[in-house]
Scaffold this active site. Structure first.
Site, mmCIF file in Angstrom:
data_model
loop_
_atom_site.group_PDB
_atom_site.id
_atom_site.type_symbol
_atom_site.label_atom_id
_atom_site.label_comp_id
_atom_site.label_asym_id
_atom_site.label_seq_id
_atom_site.Cartn_x
_atom_site.Cartn_y
_atom_site.Cartn_z
ATOM 1 N N ASP A 9 39.637 45.535 31.817
ATOM 2 C CA ASP A 9 39.845 44.889 30.634
ATOM 3 C C ASP A 9 40.505 45.966 29.545
ATOM 4 O OD1 ASP A 9 38.572 42.598 31.547
ATOM 5 O OD2 ASP A 9 36.814 43.458 31.061
ATOM 6 N N LYS B 156 45.646 46.649 30.522
ATOM 7 C CA LYS B 156 46.819 46.735 31.994
ATOM 8 C C LYS B 156 47.892 45.810 31.607
ATOM 9 C CE LYS B 156 43.648 46.607 35.090
ATOM 10 N NZ LYS B 156 42.302 46.598 34.460
ATOM 11 N N GLY C 40 41.730 38.955 34.647
ATOM 12 C CA GLY C 40 42.108 38.371 33.441
ATOM 13 C C GLY C 40 42.978 39.237 32.600
ATOM 14 N N HIS C 41 44.355 39.107 33.052
ATOM 15 C CA HIS C 41 45.100 40.005 32.175
ATOM 16 C C HIS C 41 45.614 39.154 30.984
ATOM 17 C CE1 HIS C 41 45.407 42.816 35.998
ATOM 18 N NE2 HIS C 41 44.457 42.751 35.592
ATOM 19 N N GLN D 20 40.984 45.116 38.186
ATOM 20 C CA GLN D 20 39.964 45.666 37.786
ATOM 21 C C GLN D 20 40.239 47.006 37.452
ATOM 22 O OE1 GLN D 20 40.083 43.453 40.710
ATOM 23 N NE2 GLN D 20 39.791 41.963 39.047
HETATM 24 P P1 IMP Z 1 33.244 40.454 41.191
HETATM 25 O O1 IMP Z 1 34.405 41.007 41.192
HETATM 26 O O2 IMP Z 1 33.518 38.967 40.420
HETATM 27 O O3 IMP Z 1 32.594 40.382 42.515
HETATM 28 O O4 IMP Z 1 32.192 40.819 40.062
HETATM 29 C C1 IMP Z 1 31.813 42.305 40.043
HETATM 30 C C2 IMP Z 1 31.716 43.034 39.045
HETATM 31 O O5 IMP Z 1 32.966 43.155 38.462
HETATM 32 C C3 IMP Z 1 31.041 42.323 37.725
HETATM 33 O O6 IMP Z 1 30.407 43.289 37.113
HETATM 34 C C4 IMP Z 1 32.250 41.873 37.263
HETATM 35 O O7 IMP Z 1 32.075 41.637 35.754
HETATM 36 C C5 IMP Z 1 33.370 43.028 37.383
HETATM 37 N N1 IMP Z 1 34.749 42.591 37.255
HETATM 38 C C6 IMP Z 1 35.401 42.165 38.130
HETATM 39 N N2 IMP Z 1 36.862 41.782 37.718
HETATM 40 C C7 IMP Z 1 36.895 42.254 36.498
HETATM 41 C C8 IMP Z 1 37.645 42.336 35.698
HETATM 42 O O8 IMP Z 1 38.912 41.878 35.671
HETATM 43 N N3 IMP Z 1 37.641 42.919 34.358
HETATM 44 C C9 IMP Z 1 36.274 43.419 34.204
HETATM 45 N N4 IMP Z 1 35.022 43.204 34.917
HETATM 46 C C10 IMP Z 1 35.417 42.768 36.056
#
Ligand code: IMP
Length: 430
Positions: free
Chosen positions: A35, A38, A62-63, A244
């Site tokens: 977040d 990017k 979520g961009h 991420q």
């Molecule tokens: P998962 O990717 O849904 O398995 O989540 C694993 C961890 O990564 C959690 O703490 C999520 O909140 C975090 N996470 C996954 N994708 C994002 C992102 O795009 N932005 C921020 N945190 C993310």
């Protein structure tokens, strides 16, 4: 759609020099826990590249970009997809929930942005079935009773990479195979979902969703070797949108509170099937402060009321899940760690304007022998930086804050975000 329509000639010249300095293949990688913004950088740079690619992760991303006052959130397509004529590639390292992808394509096409004719999806990218989301939720429930939950986005990302690593997953290439084969594969996964995780999958529904997706996407699925050949042909300028961020990387992040994919620059090259040496520049993106969603360490997390102030001013609510983000301050060791892992050439420091109302800005410099954070308090500027596009026009204390990041990390800051809109960005001279 020109980024700099209303900007001065000087700004445009600086932007031109900056864009040229990025070379043929540029990756935009998050330095914190995601977040960082990017999407805005990718959207701003996309018009200068021929190809915009995503390499890993899925709809957990979520961009958000704001264009003409309208907010648009990309989950699977790269943020640069608004730019017509740019080729869009979804690489082998991705995990794709097909109904989400179709929805995203339909939404853009409704706004007049054609996607399908310029979309290429790797046949090796994995498909996220709906039952993976149920497995994700079931695993989180179990963790909550034992070691503690991770706080995943519940988009089925972990299970998709688990099935991939078990060599039992379903890849995009399945959509080009016979219907009998497709159904058989879903039934086999449903069996495993039940026996391994106690989750029952609706085979008919999963099959129907995939069949619909196959009708729309079959023509976008590349043949074996096609993407690698194209990307490595050295004919096109390629912009890679990381998903991420480094501190969420499966290997180099704050394990086990990480995502299940490789989120680094090297991971992105691997996810696209490009040799590491082809990367000509890597932009590290970091907020001027820091946020995290989900559980796990966050040594520079702010207490109330500062956390609430940052959340409100920065709109710090998850773009995918709507969850309030944990908010805190910049951590210099984290920036250094990410810079080392990725080999950042420059920083894009985002959301500087969120700090406009802070009297003093704490920065985490490391920890003492007892494990307490050592803080450096930087003076705030208590003035609006919103929409400023020239570094020299920033308040002196804001300039000092940026210079401090450069000195502490030994990496130049070249882009500075001063608002949500496309043009609200400083391109800084070195
Ligand atoms: P998962 O990717 O849904 O398995 O989540 C694993 C961890 O990564 C959690 O703490 C999520 O909140 C975090 N996470 C996954 N994708 C994002 C992102 O795009 N932005 C921020 N945190 C993310």
């Amino acid at each position: 759609m020109k980024l700099c329509q209303s900007l001065s000639g000087c700004y445009l010249a600086l932007m031109k020099e900056f864009i040229a300095s990025l070379g043929q293949v540029c990756a935009v990688i998050g330095a914190q826990w995601g977040d960082e913004g990017k999407g805005k950088a990718v959207d701003a740079l996309a018009e200068h590249f021929d190809v915009i690619a995503r390499a890993s992760g899925g709809a957990n991303a979520g961009h958000t970009i704001i264009f003409d006052g309208k907010k648009h959130v990309f989950h699977l397509l790269p943020s640069g997809s608004f730019h017509a004529d740019r080729k869009i590639i979804l690489g082998a390292g991705m995990v794709i929930h097909l109904p989400t992808l179709l929805e995203e394509i339909a939404e853009l096409e409704q706004s007049g942005v054609e996607i399908l004719p310029r979309l290429t999806v790797s046949p090796a990218a994995h498909i996220v079935l709906d039952c993976y989301k149920d497995i994700d939720a079931a695993l989180e429930e179990r963790r909550a009773e034992t070691a503690g939950k991770i706080g995943t986005t519940k988009r089925g990302i972990g299970p998709a990479y688990m099935f991939k690593a078990m060599r039992a997953g379903m890849r995009m290439e399945s959509l080009t195979r016979s219907i009998v084969e497709l159904r058989g594969k879903i039934a086999a996964i449903a069996d495993m979902a039940r026996s391994l995780f106690g989750v029952s999958a609706d085979v008919d529904r999963e099959f129907e969703l995939l069949r619909q997706a196959a009708d729309s996407l079959r023509g976008c699925i590349a043949g074996a070797g096609e993407i690698a050949e194209f990307l490595n042909s050295k004919k096109s300028r390629i912009l890679i949108e990381g998903a991420q961020a480094t501190l969420l990387d499966l290997d180099h992040g704050t394990y086990p509170y990480v995502t299940s994919s490789a989120t680094t620059a090297a991971g992105a090259m691997h996810g696209l099937g490009m040799p590491p040496g082809r990367l000509s520049s890597c932009i590290g993106v970091a907020k001027a402060y820091c946020t995290r969603v989900g559980e796990g360490e966050f040594t520079t997390e702010a207490a109330e009321p500062a956390a609430g102030r940052l959340r409100e001013r920065g709109g710090e609510f998850g773009a995918t899940t709507g969850r309030p983000r944990r908010c805190g301050w910049l951590s210099i060791p984290d920036l250094r760690h990410s810079a080392i892992i990725n080999g950042f050439d420059l920083w894009n420091i985002t959301k500087l304007d969120v700090l406009d109302a802070e009297e003093a800005i704490p920065v985490g410099m490391g920890s003492d022998d007892s494990g307490n954070v050592v803080w450096q308090r930087m003076p705030g500027w208590m003035a609006s930086t919103a929409g400023i596009t020239e570094f020299e026009k920033l308040p002196k204390a804001a300039q000092a804050y940026i210079r401090f990041i450069e000195e502490q990390t030994n990496i130049p800051v070249r882009l500075i975000g001063t608002g949500q809109e496309r043009g609200q960005m400083i391109v800084k001279k070195i």
